[in-house]
Write a protein that holds these residues in place. Structure first.
Motif, mmCIF file in Angstrom:
data_model
loop_
_atom_site.group_PDB
_atom_site.id
_atom_site.type_symbol
_atom_site.label_atom_id
_atom_site.label_comp_id
_atom_site.label_asym_id
_atom_site.label_seq_id
_atom_site.Cartn_x
_atom_site.Cartn_y
_atom_site.Cartn_z
ATOM 1 N N ALA A 149 -3.949 -9.946 2.047
ATOM 2 C CA ALA A 149 -5.047 -9.859 3.181
ATOM 3 C C ALA A 149 -5.197 -11.174 3.722
ATOM 4 N N VAL A 150 -5.568 -12.023 2.817
ATOM 5 C CA VAL A 150 -5.829 -13.466 3.205
ATOM 6 C C VAL A 150 -5.018 -14.200 3.810
ATOM 7 N N LEU A 151 -3.817 -14.051 3.321
ATOM 8 C CA LEU A 151 -2.540 -14.833 4.070
ATOM 9 C C LEU A 151 -2.504 -14.361 5.713
ATOM 10 N N LEU A 152 -2.712 -12.945 5.793
ATOM 11 C CA LEU A 152 -2.635 -12.333 7.019
ATOM 12 C C LEU A 152 -3.782 -12.831 7.999
ATOM 13 N N GLN A 153 -4.909 -13.038 7.390
ATOM 14 C CA GLN A 153 -5.918 -13.586 8.191
ATOM 15 C C GLN A 153 -5.920 -14.934 8.676
ATOM 16 N N GLU A 154 -5.498 -15.600 7.624
ATOM 17 C CA GLU A 154 -5.222 -17.386 7.883
ATOM 18 C C GLU A 154 -4.106 -17.522 8.922
ATOM 19 N N HIS A 155 -3.245 -16.504 9.341
ATOM 20 C CA HIS A 155 -2.192 -16.578 10.258
ATOM 21 C C HIS A 155 -2.558 -15.769 11.463
ATOM 22 N N GLN A 156 -3.756 -15.517 11.558
ATOM 23 C CA GLN A 156 -4.323 -14.842 12.907
ATOM 24 C C GLN A 156 -3.942 -13.391 12.988
ATOM 25 N N TYR A 157 -3.510 -12.586 11.861
ATOM 26 C CA TYR A 157 -3.002 -11.266 12.073
ATOM 27 C C TYR A 157 -4.140 -10.394 11.148
ATOM 28 N N PRO A 158 -4.306 -9.281 11.577
ATOM 29 C CA PRO A 158 -5.197 -8.345 11.049
ATOM 30 C C PRO A 158 -4.843 -8.096 9.545
ATOM 31 N N ALA A 159 -5.878 -7.515 8.713
ATOM 32 C CA ALA A 159 -5.592 -7.528 7.202
ATOM 33 C C ALA A 159 -4.530 -6.347 6.765
ATOM 34 N N ASN A 160 -4.746 -5.433 7.810
ATOM 35 C CA ASN A 160 -3.873 -4.376 7.710
ATOM 36 C C ASN A 160 -2.547 -4.189 8.496
ATOM 37 N N TYR A 161 -2.265 -5.279 8.875
ATOM 38 C CA TYR A 161 -1.066 -5.359 9.826
ATOM 39 C C TYR A 161 0.196 -4.900 9.445
ATOM 40 N N LEU A 162 0.451 -5.029 7.850
ATOM 41 C CA LEU A 162 1.623 -4.774 7.162
ATOM 42 C C LEU A 162 1.530 -3.418 6.678
ATOM 43 N N SER A 163 0.372 -2.607 6.813
ATOM 44 C CA SER A 163 0.133 -1.448 6.265
ATOM 45 C C SER A 163 0.652 -0.205 7.034
ATOM 46 N N PRO A 164 1.100 0.834 6.277
ATOM 47 C CA PRO A 164 1.722 2.016 7.040
ATOM 48 C C PRO A 164 1.066 2.233 8.320
ATOM 49 N N ILE A 165 2.090 2.615 9.341
ATOM 50 C CA ILE A 165 1.245 3.042 10.633
ATOM 51 C C ILE A 165 1.435 4.407 10.841
ATOM 52 N N TYR A 166 0.178 4.952 11.119
ATOM 53 C CA TYR A 166 0.021 6.316 11.496
ATOM 54 C C TYR A 166 -0.805 6.571 13.000
ATOM 55 N N ASN A 167 -0.120 7.585 13.540
ATOM 56 C CA ASN A 167 -0.765 7.946 14.781
ATOM 57 C C ASN A 167 -2.035 8.881 14.300
ATOM 58 N N CYS A 168 -1.841 9.639 13.299
ATOM 59 C CA CYS A 168 -2.885 10.314 12.513
ATOM 60 C C CYS A 168 -3.075 10.198 11.230
ATOM 61 N N ALA A 169 -4.097 9.224 10.934
ATOM 62 C CA ALA A 169 -4.374 8.854 9.470
ATOM 63 C C ALA A 169 -4.630 10.192 8.509
ATOM 64 N N ASP A 170 -5.088 11.010 9.259
ATOM 65 C CA ASP A 170 -5.786 12.125 8.137
ATOM 66 C C ASP A 170 -4.510 12.960 7.588
ATOM 67 N N CYS A 171 -3.302 13.188 8.331
ATOM 68 C CA CYS A 171 -2.221 13.809 7.795
ATOM 69 C C CYS A 171 -1.120 12.733 7.591
ATOM 70 N N GLN A 172 -1.340 11.615 8.109
ATOM 71 C CA GLN A 172 -0.111 10.733 7.927
ATOM 72 C C GLN A 172 1.040 11.200 8.707
ATOM 73 N N ASP A 173 0.925 11.675 9.948
ATOM 74 C CA ASP A 173 1.916 12.205 10.773
ATOM 75 C C ASP A 173 2.599 13.121 10.311
ATOM 76 N N THR A 174 2.009 14.030 9.307
ATOM 77 C CA THR A 174 2.876 15.233 8.799
ATOM 78 C C THR A 174 2.431 16.738 9.690
ATOM 79 N N GLY A 175 1.375 16.356 10.041
ATOM 80 C CA GLY A 175 0.841 17.668 10.657
ATOM 81 C C GLY A 175 -0.063 18.695 9.699
ATOM 82 N N PHE A 176 0.096 18.235 8.540
ATOM 83 C CA PHE A 176 -0.884 19.069 7.386
ATOM 84 C C PHE A 176 -1.609 18.296 6.472
#
Length: 335
Positions: free
Chosen positions: A84-111
């Protein structure tokens, strides 16, 4: 009734596509940043190495694996913090390399926890709207946009003994009651009256209320309905109407047949209308019909056998008044 198997498969396919699209985006981000910031790749590899080591310990030495869990968690948290520190030092959000979901609640599985997620319910609702043939019109024609001002309130209608405005108020209340008790009672409505007095508008009002509560609604003009049934029966032209589509029409929670009487009248359409009325009645699936035809016209056009079904199964509601489209055009021209 709920959504059909085809609709369910289409929704789940969209979830698959969403996950693949987001994974490609994440892969692209990783490839780009691992080149720019090699230490990020080292951290990634180290976390995988620690995870594999801990998993092996839990599998092969479950009695001692708990002892190493705290050490594993501490090392992993330290690596994630450095990431997270490295990403912020290079002007990227701390979660920039975290999994990407349209819906974080179901992680895009629908359930979530074996139950449909709120995003699945929304996708289901959208599918119901798309299959109703009313996706766009209901934004403009619904109970919130319904207006009584186009109905005369000064003249008593001869047959009804009330004014057209009082009549439409009563019919609106009947429509609201139809929606309110839709799940605990079985009713059918037949709106009749001259062109342009709001019969179709009222069917749209009812349709929106039921669609928004996740009921299946199919709206078809009589021309569309009998054309589909004919193509399904005789496989005409290049249009293929499947048995599942016809089944969806027959078994939808609500079927709306608009402008009955505008279709070509022949033995096929008459027999199919009888079949639809009987099939839906036997299964207690509600139907709303609108028509410009009068009582006598209905009897003459569809035979006594079908007319008796109308009078036995349907609540007839006559709508009277002047053509609203003409009134709107006149008012528009004045302004």
């Amino acid at each position: 009734m709920g959504i059909s198997n085809t609709q369910y498969r289409d929704i789940m396919f969209q979830y698959d596509q969403t996950r693949m699209k987001n994974q490609r985006l994440l892969d692209s981000r990783q490839e780009d940043l691992y080149k720019k910031i090699p230490e990020l790749k080292q951290i990634h590899d180290k976390i995988i190495e620690l995870s594999v080591k801990q998993a092996r310990a839990e599998l092969l030495s479950p009695d001692t694996a708990a002892d190493s869990l705290a050490e594993y968690t501490a090392k992993k948290d330290e690596l994630l913090l450095r990431k997270a520190v490295l990403l912020q030092e290079h002007q990227y959000p701390a979660n920039y390399l975290s999994p990407i979901y349209n819906c974080a609640d179901c992680q895009d599985t629908g359930f979530t926890n074996g139950m449909p997620c709120h995003c699945f319910d929304q996708a289901k609702l959208q599918a119901l709207y798309e299959n109703s043939n009313l996706n766009e019109i209901l934004e403009h024609e619904n109970f919130s946009t319904f207006s009584e001002k186009y109905y005369d309130d000064t003249t008593i209608h001869e047959n009804l003994s009330i004014t057209p405005r009082e009549n439409i108020r009563r019919i609106k209340e009947i429509c609201l009651d139809f929606v309110k008790h839709f799940d605990d009672s079985y009713d059918n409505i037949l709106f009749y009256g001259p062109t342009g007095v709001g019969k179709t508008f009222l069917t749209h009002c009812i349709a929106k209320e039921l669609l928004d509560s996740a009921h299946t609604v199919v709206y078809l003009t009589s021309l569309q309905l009998f054309d589909m049934l004919e193509k399904n029966k005789f496989q005409k032209e290049d249009t293929f109407i499947t048995n599942e589509q016809v089944s969806y029409i027959l078994n939808s929670d609500l079927l709306i047949i608009d402008d009955l009487g505008t279709e070509l009248s022949n033995s096929f359409t008459v027999s199919q209308l009888y079949y639809i009325i009987e099939e839906r009645h036997n299964n207690k699936h509600s139907t709303i019909i609108s028509t410009n035809l009068s009582f006598s016209d209905l009897r003459e056009r569809y035979s006594e056998r079908i007319f008796s079904r109308f009078t036995g199964y349907y609540d007839f509601k006559q709508i009277v008044g002047k053509d609203i489209r003409i009134q709107k055009n006149f008012l528009g021209a004045r302004h």
